[in-house]
Write an enzyme that holds these catalytic residues in place. Sequence first.
Site, PDB file in Angstrom:
ATOM      1  N   SER A 143       0.862  -1.191   0.000  1.00  0.00           N
ATOM      2  CA  SER A 143       0.000   0.000   0.000  1.00  0.00           C
ATOM      3  C   SER A 143       0.893   1.234   0.000  1.00  0.00           C
ATOM      4  O   SER A 143       2.045   1.181   0.444  1.00  0.00           O
ATOM      5  CB  SER A 143      -0.859   0.020   1.258  1.00  0.00           C
ATOM      6  OG  SER A 143      -1.485   1.282   1.397  1.00  0.00           O
ATOM      7  N   TYR A 157      -1.890  -1.931  10.328  1.00  0.00           N
ATOM      8  CA  TYR A 157      -1.999  -2.050   8.868  1.00  0.00           C
ATOM      9  C   TYR A 157      -0.752  -1.485   8.197  1.00  0.00           C
ATOM     10  O   TYR A 157      -0.139  -2.117   7.336  1.00  0.00           O
ATOM     11  CB  TYR A 157      -3.251  -1.315   8.395  1.00  0.00           C
ATOM     12  CG  TYR A 157      -3.495  -1.400   6.911  1.00  0.00           C
ATOM     13  CD1 TYR A 157      -4.104  -2.524   6.349  1.00  0.00           C
ATOM     14  CD2 TYR A 157      -3.135  -0.359   6.054  1.00  0.00           C
ATOM     15  CE1 TYR A 157      -4.342  -2.600   4.981  1.00  0.00           C
ATOM     16  CE2 TYR A 157      -3.369  -0.432   4.692  1.00  0.00           C
ATOM     17  CZ  TYR A 157      -3.973  -1.554   4.158  1.00  0.00           C
ATOM     18  OH  TYR A 157      -4.194  -1.639   2.807  1.00  0.00           O
TER      19      TYR A 157
END
Length: 257
Positions: A143, A157
Amino acid sequence: MRLKNKVALITGGGSGIGKASCLLFAKEGARVVVVDISEESAAMVVEQIKSAGGDALFLKADVSKAEDCLEMIRAAEEAYGQLNIIFNNAGIMDSNDDTAETTDEDTWDRTMQINVKGVWLGCKYAIPALRRAGGGSIVNTASFVARLGAATAQIAYTTSKGAVLAFTRELAVIHARENIRVNALCPGPLKTELLMKFLDTEAKKNRRLIHIPMGRFGEAVEIAKAALFLASDDSSFMTGSELLVDGGITAAYVTPE
Ligand code: NAD
């Protein structure tokens, strides 16, 4: 057709980026193994591929479990005789994921189990199969948050996606002489269920949008197209790279009004 005669396994294939990639890879000629923990959504993706004249099968697997990952690779080879591509894309963003102080241990552990261990297990069992096929391409979904800090905290995350980048880099180097390429894909904020659930108010959405030079969330298919590039021979001289597809978010210091 850029994936003619290839067999591709995509985790998290039932939704978002995974679903868009399954559909696109099949359209480009791949036989697609759609892996997801959710049977219903992945089965629907397989139906969609078949009704468009493609070839796909669905496998239910939890990528955080070794036996499931071993089985998904075995089943892919059994069904299609080989495996050429694995797209380790399944991932979660837990709504309890917050700052270092407030995130609970279960949220941290669950995030690492799926987002990091899941990618490792996919590679662990896919690499021997790719070797048997004479080489192949591994694509791991990280990401943009692996590259930038966000004040909208999601510490587990972000950490998990940083690990995916480090893992991808080292794996790429180890297997480079075996014709196995390993690249990471770094999507920016997308209009998928995963992010829209996390950014669940207009205020949170707008807070994220002001940082994106393009002024919009990305679409899953825009990431699928980049995954196709990394999976196919079009990227034959790329390994260990981090492909950012993020509407310019990581390039911006100040975004236009
Ligand atoms: P999504 O929630 O739409 O799809 C994820 C899929 O993974 C779902 O079908 C889900 O059932 C499946 N899944 C979840 N846990 C699993 C498990 N343990 N085993 C197997 N399957 C499992 O999400 P998405 O937005 O398409 O995200 C896909 C990947 O892209 C994730 O790794 C995510 O972190 C990453 N990503 C997303 C964004 C975004 O803005 N949506 C941005 C950057 C990175």
